[in-house]
Scaffold this motif. Structure first.
Motif, PDB file in Angstrom:
ATOM      1  N   CYS A   1       0.843  -1.188   0.000  1.00  0.00           N
ATOM      2  CA  CYS A   1       0.000   0.000   0.000  1.00  0.00           C
ATOM      3  C   CYS A   1       0.881   1.242   0.000  1.00  0.00           C
ATOM      4  CB  CYS A   1      -0.928   0.007   1.220  1.00  0.00           C
ATOM      5  SG  CYS A   1      -0.062   0.235   2.791  1.00  0.00           S
ATOM      6  N   GLN A   2       0.278   2.357  -0.263  1.00  0.00           N
ATOM      7  CA  GLN A   2       0.984   3.635  -0.240  1.00  0.00           C
ATOM      8  C   GLN A   2       0.711   4.323   1.091  1.00  0.00           C
ATOM      9  OE1 GLN A   2       3.111   4.736  -2.746  1.00  0.00           O
ATOM     10  NE2 GLN A   2       2.753   2.615  -3.361  1.00  0.00           N
ATOM     11  N   SER A   3       1.762   4.737   1.764  1.00  0.00           N
ATOM     12  CA  SER A   3       1.635   5.462   3.027  1.00  0.00           C
ATOM     13  C   SER A   3       2.109   6.896   2.824  1.00  0.00           C
ATOM     14  CB  SER A   3       2.478   4.799   4.120  1.00  0.00           C
ATOM     15  OG  SER A   3       2.006   3.502   4.388  1.00  0.00           O
ATOM     16  N   VAL A   4       1.383   7.823   3.416  1.00  0.00           N
ATOM     17  CA  VAL A   4       1.741   9.239   3.395  1.00  0.00           C
ATOM     18  C   VAL A   4       1.807   9.684   4.845  1.00  0.00           C
ATOM     19  CG1 VAL A   4       1.074  11.547   2.624  1.00  0.00           C
ATOM     20  CG2 VAL A   4       0.509   9.536   1.206  1.00  0.00           C
TER      21      VAL A   4
ATOM     22  N   HIS B   1       6.345   9.836   1.316  1.00  0.00           N
ATOM     23  CA  HIS B   1       5.517   8.861   0.604  1.00  0.00           C
ATOM     24  C   HIS B   1       6.315   7.570   0.563  1.00  0.00           C
ATOM     25  CE1 HIS B   1       2.685  11.867  -1.077  1.00  0.00           C
ATOM     26  NE2 HIS B   1       3.734  12.655  -0.914  1.00  0.00           N
TER      27      HIS B   1
ATOM     28  N   THR C   1       5.974   3.065  -0.159  1.00  0.00           N
ATOM     29  CA  THR C   1       5.256   1.818  -0.401  1.00  0.00           C
ATOM     30  C   THR C   1       5.618   0.895   0.756  1.00  0.00           C
ATOM     31  OG1 THR C   1       5.381   2.108  -2.785  1.00  0.00           O
ATOM     32  CG2 THR C   1       4.946  -0.121  -1.973  1.00  0.00           C
TER      33      THR C   1
END
Length: 119
Positions: free
Chosen positions: A47-50, A59, A61
């Motif tokens: 998933c992508q985390s910010v 940002h 992965t």
């Protein structure tokens, strides 16, 4: 609900963490299960985390991990995650399991014992 079921349920916790890639997540999962610190670990899709880190927007992965363990194993599990994790400050969050299939919860606890057991 019987008192025995309540005790079993209160012992089981879900631990959440993220690793930077599938290989490191798989390595950590295998380490935790082999050392009987976790009964089961689910590796989810990347998933992508910010997030904000040291005043900067980041940002990344990441591979989320759902770790089934017991409250009694938590301290050792946390230490193993910190030892293995490449991040300076890894996300480690626990969620108490307040219910579930009693037989599954018994299996979780049995996997964390010295002998292990099947359902």
């Amino acid at each position: 609900m019987s008192n025995q079921k309540t005790v079993i349920q209160n012992e089981v916790i879900l631990v959440l963490t993220n690793m930077p890639d599938e290989a490191s997540a798989r390595h950590l999962a295998e380490t935790l299960v082999t050392q009987k610190l976790a009964a089961c670990v689910n590796l989810l899709a990347a998933c992508q985390s910010v997030y904000s880190w040291q005043g900067k927007l980041e940002h990344a992965t990441e591979v989320p991990m759902l770790i089934k363990t017991s409250q009694a194993q938590y301290s050792a599990l946390e230490a193993a995650i910190i030892k293995t994790h490449p991040y300076e400050l890894p996300e480690i969050i626990t969620i108490n399991v307040d219910g579930g299939l009693p037989r599954y919860l018994q299996w979780v606890n049995a996997q964390l014992s010295a002998e292990g057991s099947t359902c």
